[in-house]
Scaffold this motif. Sequence first.
Motif, PDB file in Angstrom:
ATOM      1  N   ASP A 138       0.822  -1.218   0.000  1.00 51.57           N
ATOM      2  CA  ASP A 138       0.000   0.000   0.000  1.00 51.57           C
ATOM      3  C   ASP A 138       0.856   1.270   0.000  1.00 51.57           C
ATOM      4  O   ASP A 138       0.621   2.200   0.762  1.00 51.57           O
ATOM      5  N   GLN A 139       1.883   1.267  -0.826  1.00 50.64           N
ATOM      6  CA  GLN A 139       2.772   2.418  -0.988  1.00 50.64           C
ATOM      7  C   GLN A 139       3.516   2.799   0.288  1.00 50.64           C
ATOM      8  O   GLN A 139       3.816   3.965   0.529  1.00 50.64           O
ATOM      9  N   GLN A 140       3.828   1.786   1.111  1.00 55.14           N
ATOM     10  CA  GLN A 140       4.640   2.049   2.297  1.00 55.14           C
ATOM     11  C   GLN A 140       5.431   0.810   2.687  1.00 55.14           C
ATOM     12  O   GLN A 140       5.083  -0.295   2.294  1.00 55.14           O
ATOM     13  N   PRO A 141       6.518   1.014   3.435  1.00 55.54           N
ATOM     14  CA  PRO A 141       7.372  -0.121   3.806  1.00 55.54           C
ATOM     15  C   PRO A 141       6.615  -1.150   4.637  1.00 55.54           C
ATOM     16  O   PRO A 141       5.776  -0.801   5.468  1.00 55.54           O
ATOM     17  N   GLY A 142       6.952  -2.396   4.396  1.00 58.19           N
ATOM     18  CA  GLY A 142       6.403  -3.471   5.212  1.00 58.19           C
ATOM     19  C   GLY A 142       7.208  -3.639   6.501  1.00 58.19           C
ATOM     20  O   GLY A 142       8.279  -3.057   6.677  1.00 58.19           O
ATOM     21  N   TYR A 143       6.689  -4.458   7.365  1.00 57.52           N
ATOM     22  CA  TYR A 143       7.283  -4.755   8.668  1.00 57.52           C
ATOM     23  C   TYR A 143       8.754  -5.172   8.537  1.00 57.52           C
ATOM     24  O   TYR A 143       9.603  -4.750   9.306  1.00 57.52           O
ATOM     25  N   GLU A 144       9.049  -5.995   7.526  1.00 55.22           N
ATOM     26  CA  GLU A 144      10.412  -6.523   7.368  1.00 55.22           C
ATOM     27  C   GLU A 144      11.428  -5.422   7.084  1.00 55.22           C
ATOM     28  O   GLU A 144      12.576  -5.510   7.491  1.00 55.22           O
ATOM     29  N   MET A 145      10.993  -4.393   6.349  1.00 59.69           N
ATOM     30  CA  MET A 145      11.915  -3.296   6.036  1.00 59.69           C
ATOM     31  C   MET A 145      12.312  -2.540   7.306  1.00 59.69           C
ATOM     32  O   MET A 145      13.488  -2.219   7.500  1.00 59.69           O
ATOM     33  N   TYR A 146      11.337  -2.269   8.153  1.00 55.12           N
ATOM     34  CA  TYR A 146      11.640  -1.583   9.421  1.00 55.12           C
ATOM     35  C   TYR A 146      12.492  -2.470  10.323  1.00 55.12           C
ATOM     36  O   TYR A 146      13.389  -1.992  11.013  1.00 55.12           O
ATOM     37  N   ARG A 147      12.216  -3.758  10.302  1.00 49.88           N
ATOM     38  CA  ARG A 147      12.994  -4.675  11.139  1.00 49.88           C
ATOM     39  C   ARG A 147      14.459  -4.712  10.703  1.00 49.88           C
ATOM     40  O   ARG A 147      15.369  -4.702  11.529  1.00 49.88           O
ATOM     41  N   LEU A 148      14.679  -4.753   9.387  1.00 51.93           N
ATOM     42  CA  LEU A 148      16.055  -4.755   8.881  1.00 51.93           C
ATOM     43  C   LEU A 148      16.765  -3.452   9.261  1.00 51.93           C
ATOM     44  O   LEU A 148      17.911  -3.483   9.704  1.00 51.93           O
ATOM     45  N   LEU A 149      16.097  -2.323   9.099  1.00 50.00           N
ATOM     46  CA  LEU A 149      16.692  -1.050   9.486  1.00 50.00           C
ATOM     47  C   LEU A 149      17.059  -1.069  10.971  1.00 50.00           C
ATOM     48  O   LEU A 149      18.175  -0.696  11.356  1.00 50.00           O
ATOM     49  N   GLY A 150      16.145  -1.526  11.811  1.00 45.35           N
ATOM     50  CA  GLY A 150      16.414  -1.603  13.242  1.00 45.35           C
ATOM     51  C   GLY A 150      17.569  -2.535  13.568  1.00 45.35           C
ATOM     52  O   GLY A 150      18.406  -2.226  14.423  1.00 45.35           O
ATOM     53  N   ALA A 151      17.636  -3.677  12.884  1.00 47.27           N
ATOM     54  CA  ALA A 151      18.717  -4.635  13.132  1.00 47.27           C
ATOM     55  C   ALA A 151      20.066  -4.053  12.719  1.00 47.27           C
ATOM     56  O   ALA A 151      21.076  -4.236  13.418  1.00 47.27           O
ATOM     57  N   ARG A 152      20.094  -3.347  11.599  1.00 46.08           N
ATOM     58  CA  ARG A 152      21.355  -2.742  11.150  1.00 46.08           C
ATOM     59  C   ARG A 152      21.814  -1.669  12.141  1.00 46.08           C
ATOM     60  O   ARG A 152      23.009  -1.546  12.418  1.00 46.08           O
TER      61      ARG A 152
END
Length: 190
Positions: free
Chosen positions: A133-147
């Motif tokens: 829906d034109q926005q990042p999914g949960y996995e994208m935020y999780r990867l950013l947080g993990a990095r």
Amino acid sequence: MLQKARIRTAWKSHDRTISIDELANAFSAICWRIALSAAKNLHQQDFVYVNDEQRLAVVREFLFFQIHLSDRLIHEKLPDHDRNEFVNSLSLNCLRHYAENTIELLDRQPDMEETVNALNHATSSLAGFKYVDQQPGYEMYRLLGARIRDILGESQTNKWVIDQIMEIDGPEIFDLFNKSCTRLVRNSGY
């Protein structure tokens, strides 16, 4: 909550065509301001930076995330040739901001080959995740947080940074980024 950063989304002259490079340069200024605000916010939320090098590494991760978001945002608005030019120009401008600030804060030039490799790795990893829906999914935020957690370490204080990014900062970054860049694109005539 991210600090309100003054983000310019209008052009001084409305009578001319805005080039792809000008659009990318304006996006890079937005990305830099948001990345810097997000890094400051983590500190205000009591996450601990050991030094300025660590703080700049976190800013860099926020930049990489937004470069990827820019590609997702712009892909429907520009033909492939222009989109590739835009993403390359945006990346170079964001890396210029990062290099200038590294020199200013750390009094040394960053390893740009390593930085480009890190950018390519981060954006290719993010590309494998859904953009719903034109926005990042949960996995994208999780990867950013993990990095970012990998940069800050897993001390008692910093081990919760993934949750902070996934639940609060990531969505706030996206909202501010999306509103600012969508307005800028619209004001550019693309």
